[in-house]
Design a protein around this motif. Structure first.
Motif, PDB file in Angstrom:
ATOM      1  N   THR A 175      31.553  40.220  27.619  1.00 22.13           N
ATOM      2  CA  THR A 175      32.096  38.868  27.639  1.00 22.13           C
ATOM      3  C   THR A 175      31.552  38.092  26.445  1.00 22.13           C
ATOM      4  O   THR A 175      30.336  38.067  26.210  1.00 22.13           O
ATOM      5  N   VAL A 176      32.453  37.498  25.692  1.00 21.21           N
ATOM      6  CA  VAL A 176      32.055  36.763  24.500  1.00 21.21           C
ATOM      7  C   VAL A 176      32.200  35.269  24.749  1.00 21.21           C
ATOM      8  O   VAL A 176      33.266  34.790  25.166  1.00 21.21           O
ATOM      9  N   ASP A 177      31.126  34.504  24.517  1.00 18.06           N
ATOM     10  CA  ASP A 177      31.150  33.038  24.615  1.00 18.06           C
ATOM     11  C   ASP A 177      31.673  32.503  23.290  1.00 18.06           C
ATOM     12  O   ASP A 177      30.995  32.560  22.255  1.00 18.06           O
ATOM     13  N   LEU A 178      32.904  31.979  23.297  1.00 18.68           N
ATOM     14  CA  LEU A 178      33.556  31.574  22.064  1.00 18.68           C
ATOM     15  C   LEU A 178      32.936  30.325  21.440  1.00 18.68           C
ATOM     16  O   LEU A 178      33.083  30.096  20.236  1.00 18.68           O
ATOM     17  N   GLY A 179      32.243  29.508  22.232  1.00 19.70           N
ATOM     18  CA  GLY A 179      31.624  28.297  21.697  1.00 19.70           C
ATOM     19  C   GLY A 179      30.624  28.604  20.585  1.00 19.70           C
ATOM     20  O   GLY A 179      30.777  28.119  19.448  1.00 19.70           O
ATOM     21  N   PRO A 180      29.598  29.405  20.856  1.00 19.07           N
ATOM     22  CA  PRO A 180      28.637  29.757  19.795  1.00 19.07           C
ATOM     23  C   PRO A 180      29.275  30.487  18.625  1.00 19.07           C
ATOM     24  O   PRO A 180      28.872  30.310  17.468  1.00 19.07           O
ATOM     25  N   VAL A 181      30.309  31.311  18.908  1.00 17.72           N
ATOM     26  CA  VAL A 181      30.985  32.026  17.831  1.00 17.72           C
ATOM     27  C   VAL A 181      31.678  31.047  16.900  1.00 17.72           C
ATOM     28  O   VAL A 181      31.600  31.154  15.663  1.00 17.72           O
ATOM     29  N   ALA A 182      32.354  30.036  17.488  1.00 14.24           N
ATOM     30  CA  ALA A 182      33.036  29.024  16.674  1.00 14.24           C
ATOM     31  C   ALA A 182      32.036  28.232  15.840  1.00 14.24           C
ATOM     32  O   ALA A 182      32.281  27.939  14.654  1.00 14.24           O
ATOM     33  N   GLN A 183      30.893  27.890  16.431  1.00 17.72           N
ATOM     34  CA  GLN A 183      29.864  27.158  15.695  1.00 17.72           C
ATOM     35  C   GLN A 183      29.324  27.995  14.536  1.00 17.72           C
ATOM     36  O   GLN A 183      29.080  27.486  13.431  1.00 17.72           O
ATOM     37  N   GLU A 184      29.144  29.313  14.774  1.00 17.47           N
ATOM     38  CA  GLU A 184      28.655  30.194  13.722  1.00 17.47           C
ATOM     39  C   GLU A 184      29.652  30.280  12.574  1.00 17.47           C
ATOM     40  O   GLU A 184      29.272  30.299  11.394  1.00 17.47           O
ATOM     41  N   ILE A 185      30.960  30.292  12.901  1.00 17.27           N
ATOM     42  CA  ILE A 185      31.994  30.333  11.860  1.00 17.27           C
ATOM     43  C   ILE A 185      31.933  29.073  11.010  1.00 17.27           C
ATOM     44  O   ILE A 185      32.038  29.118   9.776  1.00 17.27           O
ATOM     45  N   VAL A 186      31.748  27.901  11.665  1.00 18.94           N
ATOM     46  CA  VAL A 186      31.656  26.635  10.926  1.00 18.94           C
ATOM     47  C   VAL A 186      30.467  26.668   9.974  1.00 18.94           C
ATOM     48  O   VAL A 186      30.569  26.252   8.795  1.00 18.94           O
ATOM     49  N   GLU A 187      29.314  27.179  10.441  1.00 19.78           N
ATOM     50  CA  GLU A 187      28.124  27.238   9.601  1.00 19.78           C
ATOM     51  C   GLU A 187      28.325  28.188   8.420  1.00 19.78           C
ATOM     52  O   GLU A 187      27.888  27.894   7.287  1.00 19.78           O
ATOM     53  N   ILE A 188      28.993  29.336   8.662  1.00 20.08           N
ATOM     54  CA  ILE A 188      29.259  30.293   7.580  1.00 20.08           C
ATOM     55  C   ILE A 188      30.172  29.666   6.531  1.00 20.08           C
ATOM     56  O   ILE A 188      29.949  29.805   5.314  1.00 20.08           O
ATOM     57  N   GLU A 189      31.224  28.977   7.004  1.00 24.18           N
ATOM     58  CA  GLU A 189      32.134  28.336   6.066  1.00 24.18           C
ATOM     59  C   GLU A 189      31.425  27.252   5.260  1.00 24.18           C
ATOM     60  O   GLU A 189      31.693  27.070   4.057  1.00 24.18           O
ATOM     61  N   SER A 190      30.488  26.530   5.891  1.00 25.18           N
ATOM     62  CA  SER A 190      29.734  25.490   5.185  1.00 25.18           C
ATOM     63  C   SER A 190      28.854  26.110   4.100  1.00 25.18           C
ATOM     64  O   SER A 190      28.798  25.609   2.961  1.00 25.18           O
ATOM     65  N   ARG A 191      28.172  27.225   4.450  1.00 26.73           N
ATOM     66  CA  ARG A 191      27.329  27.881   3.452  1.00 26.73           C
ATOM     67  C   ARG A 191      28.171  28.435   2.305  1.00 26.73           C
ATOM     68  O   ARG A 191      27.765  28.398   1.137  1.00 26.73           O
ATOM     69  N   LEU A 192      29.363  28.952   2.615  1.00 25.69           N
ATOM     70  CA  LEU A 192      30.257  29.483   1.588  1.00 25.69           C
ATOM     71  C   LEU A 192      30.702  28.371   0.642  1.00 25.69           C
ATOM     72  O   LEU A 192      30.734  28.545  -0.585  1.00 25.69           O
ATOM     73  N   ALA A 193      31.046  27.184   1.207  1.00 28.67           N
ATOM     74  CA  ALA A 193      31.479  26.060   0.368  1.00 28.67           C
ATOM     75  C   ALA A 193      30.354  25.621  -0.563  1.00 28.67           C
ATOM     76  O   ALA A 193      30.580  25.344  -1.756  1.00 28.67           O
ATOM     77  N   ARG A 194      29.102  25.578  -0.061  1.00 26.84           N
ATOM     78  CA  ARG A 194      27.980  25.199  -0.908  1.00 26.84           C
ATOM     79  C   ARG A 194      27.766  26.215  -2.023  1.00 26.84           C
ATOM     80  O   ARG A 194      27.500  25.857  -3.180  1.00 26.84           O
ATOM     81  N   ALA A 195      27.885  27.498  -1.669  1.00 24.13           N
ATOM     82  CA  ALA A 195      27.709  28.545  -2.679  1.00 24.13           C
ATOM     83  C   ALA A 195      28.778  28.451  -3.764  1.00 24.13           C
ATOM     84  O   ALA A 195      28.502  28.656  -4.958  1.00 24.13           O
ATOM     85  N   GLN A 196      30.029  28.128  -3.360  1.00 25.58           N
ATOM     86  CA  GLN A 196      31.108  27.995  -4.333  1.00 25.58           C
ATOM     87  C   GLN A 196      30.874  26.804  -5.258  1.00 25.58           C
ATOM     88  O   GLN A 196      31.131  26.878  -6.468  1.00 25.58           O
ATOM     89  N   ARG A 197      30.368  25.682  -4.711  1.00 31.58           N
ATOM     90  CA  ARG A 197      30.081  24.514  -5.549  1.00 31.58           C
ATOM     91  C   ARG A 197      28.971  24.833  -6.549  1.00 31.58           C
ATOM     92  O   ARG A 197      29.042  24.463  -7.730  1.00 31.58           O
TER      93      ARG A 197
END
Length: 382
Positions: free
Chosen positions: A346-368
């Motif tokens: 069973t996968v809890d989608l809440g933490p997974v969604a939060q992890e995706i947001v954090e990954i996307e944020s780190r990716l945006a910073r790396a691109q800048r």
């Protein structure tokens, strides 16, 4: 005498001379008084057969059963002193030797038949080197022309019959079975293109019927034997109605030389204490290796213990009544009895969604950061 493998006569003689000199060296003392009960020569021969099988590809399946599988079958059969033991498709004889090794004092009468002349010679040598005195190993086709006969010409009978016969042998001799003088195929004649049930029928028919003799069979089969219909289905149903089938044990894939398909062991017994059939799914119990998977001794111990206990083990073993097997139209496919389904986590989608947001944020910073560094270097960010 192989020129291609060992050279010309002078070279072959030199090899033989060196071999004899090596074994005459007093430092190579293999007497029992020094090495104890170790069967040095016999074990070395088995090792060489195994190495030859590893390089023989598909053909190896004709003469070699992996030692762990042989040990498992021997332990399931539990041969006793003075038992008659037979392998009607004995190959190099390793399965027979494992059965003899299970007997206290190694006192049993050993019989085998092998159709391939070269493999028959391997079996004869194997018996000699393992000190299996008096073994009767015959050369011939077990189904078309069985040669293990009593003085009156009838089939010999045994306490234990074991085999790893060729899988789904084509042109096995259905035309002979139609008029078999030994009347082995009274339950039905198997299909011409698949000889699995021909070997099963022969093996069951050559066990002692007397309750005191405790006739039993252990045989390796392809999974199709468990569920195919037609003549095979009718023979399988007859075995069940006669209360002969005792266990179905699923083995891992890629255990046998020449095929990566999984196989199963069928155990038959005369005069069973009840009408149950033990189903064991050991398909995930193995050690992965480079060429072939291997059963570990812990896997063998577990299979044997569960078989004798006839207990339910979730996801591994189930003891079915004859009525249950009949309710499944005598289909022996193991998943019908042993539930090996593993529910998805069973996968809890809440933490997974939060992890995706954090990954996307780190990716945006790396691109800048990358764009700024490129601009400082006067390079086009594109």
């Amino acid at each position: 005498n192989s020129t291609s493998a060992l050279g010309r006569t002078a070279q072959r003689n030199e090899r033989l001379r060196n071999l004899l000199n090596d074994f005459s060296d007093p430092r190579l003392d293999l007497r029992p008084s020094r090495v104890g009960n170790l069967d040095i020569i016999g074990n070395a021969y088995e090792y060489l057969i195994g190495r030859f099988a590893a390089g023989a590809g598909k053909k190896a399946g004709e003469f070699y059963t992996p030692p762990e599988v042989s040990i498992l079958i021997a332990r399931l059969m539990d041969p006793q002193p003075d038992d008659r033991i037979c392998d009607p498709a004995c190959g190099s004889g390793s399965l027979l030797i494992r059965c003899v090794n299970e007997i206290p004092g190694r006192k049993g009468a050993v019989y085998g038949q092998e159709n391939n002349g070269a493999t028959w010679a391997l079996a004869k040598m194997n018996m000699f080197l393992h000190d299996v005195d008096g073994a009767v190993i015959e050369w011939g086709d077990t189904i078309k022309a069985p040669t293990l006969l009593d003085r009156d010409g009838t089939l010999m009978h045994y306490n234990v019959v074991v085999a790893n016969p060729p899988f789904s042998l084509d042109k096995w001799g259905a035309e002979v079975a139609q008029k078999d003088k030994h009347q082995r195929f009274w339950r039905g004649v198997p299909p011409t293109s698949r000889g699995d049930y021909a070997f099963l029928t022969h093996m069951v028919e050559t066990t002692f019927a007397d309750p005191a003799e405790n006739g039993r069979v252990g045989v390796v089969v392809p999974h199709g034997v468990l569920f195919r219909g037609g003549a095979e289905g009718r023979i399988r149903q007859a075995f069940i109605e006669e209360n002969l089938l005792d266990a179905v044990i699923g083995l891992p894939a890629n255990l046998f030389f020449g095929t990566n398909m999984p196989a199963a062991i069928l155990v038959f017994k005369r005069h069973k204490a009840d009408d149950t059939v033990m189903f064991i799914d050991a398909s995930r119990e193995y050690e992965a290796a480079t060429l072939q998977n291997r059963l570990r001794f812990t896997d063998i111990d577990r299979i044997v213990a569960v078989y004798h206990a006839r207990a339910f083990v979730d996801g591994y073993a189930y003891c079915a009544s004859a009525d249950e097997v009949r309710g499944n139209d005598c289909n022996l496919n193991i998943p019908r009895y042993v539930d090996t389904f593993e529910p998805e986590l069973t996968v809890d989608l809440g933490p997974v969604a939060q992890e995706i947001v954090e990954i996307e944020s780190r990716l945006a910073r790396a691109q800048r950061d990358m764009a700024r560094n490129l601009q400082e270097l006067g390079l086009d960010a594109q």
